[in-house]
Design a protein around this motif. Sequence first.
Motif, PDB file in Angstrom:
ATOM      1  N   ALA A  20      -4.473  -5.271   0.284  1.00  0.00           N
ATOM      2  CA  ALA A  20      -4.905  -5.393   1.678  1.00  0.00           C
ATOM      3  C   ALA A  20      -4.755  -4.080   2.439  1.00  0.00           C
ATOM      4  O   ALA A  20      -5.501  -3.805   3.382  1.00  0.00           O
ATOM      5  CB  ALA A  20      -4.102  -6.492   2.372  1.00  0.00           C
ATOM      6  N   CYS A  21      -3.799  -3.239   2.033  1.00  0.00           N
ATOM      7  CA  CYS A  21      -3.533  -1.990   2.755  1.00  0.00           C
ATOM      8  C   CYS A  21      -4.483  -0.860   2.380  1.00  0.00           C
ATOM      9  O   CYS A  21      -4.544   0.151   3.081  1.00  0.00           O
ATOM     10  CB  CYS A  21      -2.093  -1.544   2.495  1.00  0.00           C
ATOM     11  SG  CYS A  21      -1.766  -1.184   0.742  1.00  0.00           S
ATOM     12  N   ILE A  22      -5.218  -0.994   1.289  1.00  0.00           N
ATOM     13  CA  ILE A  22      -6.016   0.133   0.785  1.00  0.00           C
ATOM     14  C   ILE A  22      -7.204   0.475   1.687  1.00  0.00           C
ATOM     15  O   ILE A  22      -7.339   1.617   2.141  1.00  0.00           O
ATOM     16  CB  ILE A  22      -6.502  -0.139  -0.652  1.00  0.00           C
ATOM     17  CG1 ILE A  22      -5.306  -0.322  -1.596  1.00  0.00           C
ATOM     18  CG2 ILE A  22      -7.397   0.995  -1.138  1.00  0.00           C
ATOM     19  CD1 ILE A  22      -4.485   0.907  -1.834  1.00  0.00           C
ATOM     20  N   PRO A  23      -8.111  -0.464   1.981  1.00  0.00           N
ATOM     21  CA  PRO A  23      -9.310  -0.088   2.738  1.00  0.00           C
ATOM     22  C   PRO A  23      -9.050   0.441   4.149  1.00  0.00           C
ATOM     23  O   PRO A  23      -9.750   1.366   4.581  1.00  0.00           O
ATOM     24  CB  PRO A  23     -10.128  -1.400   2.769  1.00  0.00           C
ATOM     25  CG  PRO A  23      -9.631  -2.201   1.634  1.00  0.00           C
ATOM     26  CD  PRO A  23      -8.174  -1.873   1.532  1.00  0.00           C
ATOM     27  N   PRO A  24      -8.073  -0.077   4.910  1.00  0.00           N
ATOM     28  CA  PRO A  24      -7.919   0.408   6.284  1.00  0.00           C
ATOM     29  C   PRO A  24      -7.340   1.814   6.402  1.00  0.00           C
ATOM     30  O   PRO A  24      -7.456   2.431   7.457  1.00  0.00           O
ATOM     31  CB  PRO A  24      -6.959  -0.616   6.921  1.00  0.00           C
ATOM     32  CG  PRO A  24      -6.963  -1.792   6.017  1.00  0.00           C
ATOM     33  CD  PRO A  24      -7.200  -1.241   4.656  1.00  0.00           C
ATOM     34  N   CYS A  25      -6.705   2.332   5.357  1.00  0.00           N
ATOM     35  CA  CYS A  25      -6.062   3.649   5.441  1.00  0.00           C
ATOM     36  C   CYS A  25      -7.099   4.726   5.742  1.00  0.00           C
ATOM     37  O   CYS A  25      -8.063   4.881   4.984  1.00  0.00           O
ATOM     38  CB  CYS A  25      -5.337   3.971   4.138  1.00  0.00           C
ATOM     39  SG  CYS A  25      -4.597   5.622   4.111  1.00  0.00           S
ATOM     40  N   PRO A  26      -6.922   5.493   6.819  1.00  0.00           N
ATOM     41  CA  PRO A  26      -7.950   6.481   7.191  1.00  0.00           C
ATOM     42  C   PRO A  26      -7.944   7.743   6.345  1.00  0.00           C
ATOM     43  O   PRO A  26      -8.904   8.501   6.375  1.00  0.00           O
ATOM     44  CB  PRO A  26      -7.607   6.807   8.649  1.00  0.00           C
ATOM     45  CG  PRO A  26      -6.144   6.560   8.748  1.00  0.00           C
ATOM     46  CD  PRO A  26      -5.861   5.409   7.822  1.00  0.00           C
ATOM     47  N   THR A  27      -6.880   7.993   5.572  1.00  0.00           N
ATOM     48  CA  THR A  27      -6.777   9.256   4.846  1.00  0.00           C
ATOM     49  C   THR A  27      -6.823   9.118   3.325  1.00  0.00           C
ATOM     50  O   THR A  27      -7.017  10.107   2.635  1.00  0.00           O
ATOM     51  CB  THR A  27      -5.461   9.972   5.203  1.00  0.00           C
ATOM     52  OG1 THR A  27      -4.363   9.175   4.733  1.00  0.00           O
ATOM     53  CG2 THR A  27      -5.338  10.167   6.703  1.00  0.00           C
ATOM     54  N   GLY A  28      -6.620   7.906   2.810  1.00  0.00           N
ATOM     55  CA  GLY A  28      -6.531   7.730   1.369  1.00  0.00           C
ATOM     56  C   GLY A  28      -5.140   7.981   0.815  1.00  0.00           C
ATOM     57  O   GLY A  28      -4.926   7.921  -0.401  1.00  0.00           O
ATOM     58  N   SER A  29      -4.173   8.247   1.686  1.00  0.00           N
ATOM     59  CA  SER A  29      -2.802   8.504   1.221  1.00  0.00           C
ATOM     60  C   SER A  29      -2.198   7.282   0.541  1.00  0.00           C
ATOM     61  O   SER A  29      -1.289   7.402  -0.286  1.00  0.00           O
ATOM     62  CB  SER A  29      -1.922   8.923   2.396  1.00  0.00           C
ATOM     63  OG  SER A  29      -1.849   7.895   3.366  1.00  0.00           O
ATOM     64  N   ILE A  30      -2.700   6.092   0.862  1.00  0.00           N
ATOM     65  CA  ILE A  30      -2.154   4.846   0.338  1.00  0.00           C
ATOM     66  C   ILE A  30      -2.583   4.590  -1.107  1.00  0.00           C
ATOM     67  O   ILE A  30      -1.983   3.789  -1.819  1.00  0.00           O
ATOM     68  CB  ILE A  30      -2.620   3.670   1.237  1.00  0.00           C
ATOM     69  CG1 ILE A  30      -1.805   2.394   0.984  1.00  0.00           C
ATOM     70  CG2 ILE A  30      -4.100   3.403   1.051  1.00  0.00           C
ATOM     71  CD1 ILE A  30      -0.451   2.433   1.586  1.00  0.00           C
ATOM     72  N   ASP A  31      -3.603   5.279  -1.566  1.00  0.00           N
ATOM     73  CA  ASP A  31      -4.218   4.976  -2.868  1.00  0.00           C
ATOM     74  C   ASP A  31      -3.642   5.857  -3.964  1.00  0.00           C
ATOM     75  O   ASP A  31      -4.324   6.698  -4.543  1.00  0.00           O
ATOM     76  CB  ASP A  31      -5.741   5.157  -2.765  1.00  0.00           C
ATOM     77  CG  ASP A  31      -6.474   4.485  -3.906  1.00  0.00           C
ATOM     78  OD1 ASP A  31      -5.819   3.780  -4.696  1.00  0.00           O
ATOM     79  OD2 ASP A  31      -7.690   4.668  -4.022  1.00  0.00           O
ATOM     80  N   ASN A  32      -2.358   5.661  -4.246  1.00  0.00           N
ATOM     81  CA  ASN A  32      -1.676   6.446  -5.276  1.00  0.00           C
ATOM     82  C   ASN A  32      -0.807   5.544  -6.139  1.00  0.00           C
ATOM     83  O   ASN A  32      -0.185   4.597  -5.655  1.00  0.00           O
ATOM     84  CB  ASN A  32      -0.808   7.537  -4.625  1.00  0.00           C
ATOM     85  CG  ASN A  32      -1.632   8.678  -4.081  1.00  0.00           C
ATOM     86  OD1 ASN A  32      -2.054   9.554  -4.823  1.00  0.00           O
ATOM     87  ND2 ASN A  32      -1.886   8.667  -2.783  1.00  0.00           N
ATOM     88  N   TRP A  33      -0.763   5.857  -7.457  1.00  0.00           N
ATOM     89  CA  TRP A  33      -0.081   5.014  -8.427  1.00  0.00           C
ATOM     90  C   TRP A  33       0.620   5.892  -9.460  1.00  0.00           C
ATOM     91  O   TRP A  33       0.170   7.001  -9.759  1.00  0.00           O
ATOM     92  CB  TRP A  33      -1.091   4.101  -9.138  1.00  0.00           C
ATOM     93  CG  TRP A  33      -1.949   3.339  -8.170  1.00  0.00           C
ATOM     94  CD1 TRP A  33      -3.093   3.779  -7.564  1.00  0.00           C
ATOM     95  CD2 TRP A  33      -1.704   2.039  -7.668  1.00  0.00           C
ATOM     96  NE1 TRP A  33      -3.579   2.833  -6.715  1.00  0.00           N
ATOM     97  CE2 TRP A  33      -2.755   1.737  -6.759  1.00  0.00           C
ATOM     98  CE3 TRP A  33      -0.718   1.084  -7.899  1.00  0.00           C
ATOM     99  CZ2 TRP A  33      -2.828   0.526  -6.078  1.00  0.00           C
ATOM    100  CZ3 TRP A  33      -0.792  -0.120  -7.230  1.00  0.00           C
ATOM    101  CH2 TRP A  33      -1.828  -0.396  -6.333  1.00  0.00           C
ATOM    102  N   ARG A  34       1.735   5.384  -9.963  1.00  0.00           N
ATOM    103  CA  ARG A  34       2.444   6.063 -11.041  1.00  0.00           C
ATOM    104  C   ARG A  34       2.885   5.018 -12.073  1.00  0.00           C
ATOM    105  O   ARG A  34       3.395   3.952 -11.711  1.00  0.00           O
ATOM    106  CB  ARG A  34       3.689   6.795 -10.513  1.00  0.00           C
ATOM    107  CG  ARG A  34       3.400   7.997  -9.631  1.00  0.00           C
ATOM    108  CD  ARG A  34       2.805   9.149 -10.425  1.00  0.00           C
ATOM    109  NE  ARG A  34       2.679  10.356  -9.609  1.00  0.00           N
ATOM    110  CZ  ARG A  34       1.619  10.648  -8.863  1.00  0.00           C
ATOM    111  NH1 ARG A  34       0.595   9.791  -8.829  1.00  0.00           N
ATOM    112  NH2 ARG A  34       1.575  11.759  -8.168  1.00  0.00           N
ATOM    113  N   THR A  35       2.673   5.352 -13.357  1.00  0.00           N
ATOM    114  CA  THR A  35       3.182   4.507 -14.431  1.00  0.00           C
ATOM    115  C   THR A  35       4.659   4.810 -14.624  1.00  0.00           C
ATOM    116  O   THR A  35       5.036   5.948 -14.916  1.00  0.00           O
ATOM    117  CB  THR A  35       2.424   4.769 -15.737  1.00  0.00           C
ATOM    118  OG1 THR A  35       1.035   4.520 -15.540  1.00  0.00           O
ATOM    119  CG2 THR A  35       2.942   3.850 -16.846  1.00  0.00           C
TER     120      THR A  35
END
Length: 434
Positions: A51-66
Amino acid sequence: MSTAALIQQHLIDPEICIRCNTCEATCPVGAITHDARNYVVDADKCNLCMACIPPCPTGSIDNWRTVPKARAYTVEEQLGWDELPAALSDAELAEWGGSADEAQVAAQAAQAAVASAASSAASVATTGQGEAFRSAAYGATVPPWSAAHPYTNLYGPKAAQKSIIATVTGNVRVTEVGSEYDTHHIVLDFGVMPFPVLEGQSIGIIPPGLDEHGRPHHPRQYSVASPRNGERPGYNNLSLTIKRVLEDHQGNPVRGVASNYMCDLQVGDQVEVIGPFGASFLMPNHPRSSIVMICTGTGSAPMRAMTEWRRRLRASGKFEGGKLLLFFGARTPQELPYFGPLQKLPRDFIDIHFAFSRVSGQPKRYVQDVMRERAADLLPLLQDPNAYFYVCGLKSMEEGVVMALRDVVQAAGLDWEAIGADLKRQGRLHLETY
């Protein structure tokens, strides 16, 4: 080793994040939190609902680590970061008994979980079943179909150019002197450097100096208050609406770093800027589209931008616009930005309704109260696919406003869940609160 031992951990990039609070306000499970430095995700709470991914204006939320589940980055670790950690190598994963193949499987499993959770969340938002009323579930994450193409992240930590310098060409107080609210209209000029913005977008201001930890201040986000062709038509400039912050949301004394810096600027001063940001809170451009604007305080900035662009189009005779409705709330008329200029706009151009909550001798009225009074005006617009709704202001207003829209629909005997789902899917209800 079981693949369940490896997870795809959701992380926020502190270098790109502009601390706008959108992710925390959107998260339905309370997995996102923050301190004065960073916004972070609690791996124990995050359910990958996205739910938090699309509203983020900068894309900072779209990060993942294994990472190994037993070694997921803690909230405390993330709060101390200045940048994201590098991805763990195969050797590092192997130390925990993992492998590259297991990491790939974990990533695929996480993607499947994300898709399943997103589908489930969409179903709940659409049917209204299984959870209490949540206003954010109805906010669109896609722009109107006729919105102009936005440019984003042209300047910033991960862009080719880290920032751009703008020159102050105007700084005027737009609330009555003597009121508690000291709000300024500030004009920034970018000279020959490109900085295209659309109505509804925002920029980041980087205050000079260091914070209490000796680090550079992180950027503060401000909505653009001018239309796409500039505060002055044809000029490479824009305006902001900034309130001087002297207390926090609990009423405790505090001196806002960026707001006081901006409100004290003089003509000729230079400001470090990043952005622009925002790709969904954009106005429609097709003829006969109507716009309903609901705001409080400095949430009026994007509404001023949209209104001024429509006014210029109308003056040129090149646009056949629909209705413009504005619901504007403040404690008193003296604390309402642009109160004088708004009263001079012709009623056949825009229908304005004010709500004041602290006027002596009068009952408290909030924007949602006035909206219910104007249900006869709002109902046909809620049903009109060419009408768009924009909400901007303090987070505390959001639920009341969306519930007022729901009440208008239900009072007419119509299905709010169906209409609310259409508003979200068609990019017709936009929520930008802080």
